[in-house]
Design an enzyme around this catalytic site. Structure first.
Site, PDB file in Angstrom:
ATOM      1  N   SER A 145     -57.838 -61.105  37.991  1.00 17.74           N
ATOM      2  CA  SER A 145     -59.110 -60.137  37.644  1.00 17.74           C
ATOM      3  C   SER A 145     -60.183 -60.267  38.694  1.00 17.74           C
ATOM      4  O   SER A 145     -60.521 -61.157  39.134  1.00 17.74           O
ATOM      5  CB  SER A 145     -59.492 -60.406  36.268  1.00 17.74           C
ATOM      6  OG  SER A 145     -60.528 -59.579  35.824  1.00 17.74           O
ATOM      7  N   TYR A 203     -63.293 -65.881  29.749  1.00 16.24           N
ATOM      8  CA  TYR A 203     -62.216 -65.149  30.536  1.00 16.24           C
ATOM      9  C   TYR A 203     -62.547 -65.431  32.354  1.00 16.24           C
ATOM     10  O   TYR A 203     -61.890 -65.561  32.815  1.00 16.24           O
ATOM     11  CB  TYR A 203     -62.135 -63.721  30.073  1.00 16.24           C
ATOM     12  CG  TYR A 203     -61.232 -62.775  30.961  1.00 16.24           C
ATOM     13  CD1 TYR A 203     -59.605 -62.958  30.581  1.00 16.24           C
ATOM     14  CD2 TYR A 203     -61.474 -61.921  31.971  1.00 16.24           C
ATOM     15  CE1 TYR A 203     -58.823 -62.319  31.221  1.00 16.24           C
ATOM     16  CE2 TYR A 203     -60.552 -61.163  32.625  1.00 16.24           C
ATOM     17  CZ  TYR A 203     -59.064 -61.199  32.290  1.00 16.24           C
ATOM     18  OH  TYR A 203     -58.165 -60.447  32.981  1.00 16.24           O
TER      19      TYR A 203
END
Length: 280
Positions: A170, A183
């Site tokens: 990501s 995350y």
């Protein structure tokens, strides 16, 4: 010895120029696609979202066999049936990649049923979407185990010196946001792991590695995430490869932290997780 070192010193800038030009050319010219007819592809988190779309794409491109790992049998079964309808052999195994013993057990089952994996796509991930103060220990550990440690259990391709490892990471690995501390941290660790692994593979020429850094995608995993200018930075579709975040990565390298904070506030990414209600 002096002449040897001098020659290496003179050759080094020439090599740098060559590699930069080569990379620029590759950005313009379409790459030569790999023949997948002899590849067994394993996709973690393959039951839904990006994993399901990747399974479809590998099937379209003629992969020999596709293996799906995930935690939800219903989704895995649906995707497997869809891939089989496309004419590609497909199998699924219920596996939590954050559980080391389970990974080893299912990896053995995969070898016995379909043979060695030649393409591994580490796609499985979770996000809880909370600040540090609102996160509990179990949620934080779950993110680290699945998003980071789940990358470490590699198949036998390193022994066989044949294969390709893909990490669906990501852009938050490079530019974190509030409200997703579990995350962002786990993805940054995963990114460092892939960088180190890629360098280590210089001595293993038969195995390659690729890291993909998408922006948030229009899947249920990030449902509810909102930014200030959705037309400027729209959510990616699962089948779309990212490219719009290059500018952000460059700015992060040259701007002071205070300027980056203002960019986050202006773009809305500073509060984008306030409405988050996605799947964990």
């Amino acid at each position: 010895m002096i002449w040897k070192w001098l020659g290496a010193l003179l050759l080094f800038p020439v090599q740098m120029v060559y590699l930069v030009v080569k990379a620029a050319v590759c950005l313009v010219l379409p790459p030569r696609l790999r023949d997948l007819s002899g590849d067994n592809v394993l996709i973690t988190g393959g039951g839904r979202g990006i994993g399901r779309h990747l399974a479809r794409e590998f099937a379209k491109r003629g992969a020999r066999k596709i293996i799906l790992w995930g935690r939800t049998e219903k989704c895995l079964k649906e995707t497997t049936e869809e891939i089989r309808m496309m004419g590609t052999e497909c199998h699924y195994f219920i596996c939590d990649v954050g559980n080391r013993e389970e990974v080893y057990r299912q990896a053995k089952a995969v070898r016995e049923k379909v043979g060695d994996i030649t393409i591994l796509v580490n796609n499985a991930a979770v996000v809880h979407g909370k600040s540090l103060m609102d996160s509990d220990d179990d949620a934080l550990l779950k993110s680290q185990h699945i998003n980071t440690l789940g990358q470490f259990w590699l198949p036998r391709m390193l022994e066989l010196q044949n294969g390709h490892i893909v990490c669906l990471n990501s852009v938050l690995a490079l530019s974190a946001i509030p409200g997703a501390i579990d995350y962002c941290t786990s993805k940054a660790s995963s990114f460092a792991f892939m960088e180190s692994l890629t360098l280590g593979l210089l001595d293993c020429p038969g195995v390659n590695a690729t890291t993909v850094l998408p922006f948030h995608t229009s899947t249920e995993m990030f449902q509810g995430m909102r930014i200030r200018f959705p037309n400027l930075f729209p959510p990616l579709k699962p089948e779309t490869l990212p490219w719009t975040m290059h500018v952000l990565v460059i700015l992060k390298s040259i701007l002071p932290q205070a300027a980056l904070e203002e960019i986050h506030k202006f773009s809305g990414s500073y509060t984008c997780m306030n409405t988050f209600k996605g799947r964990t």
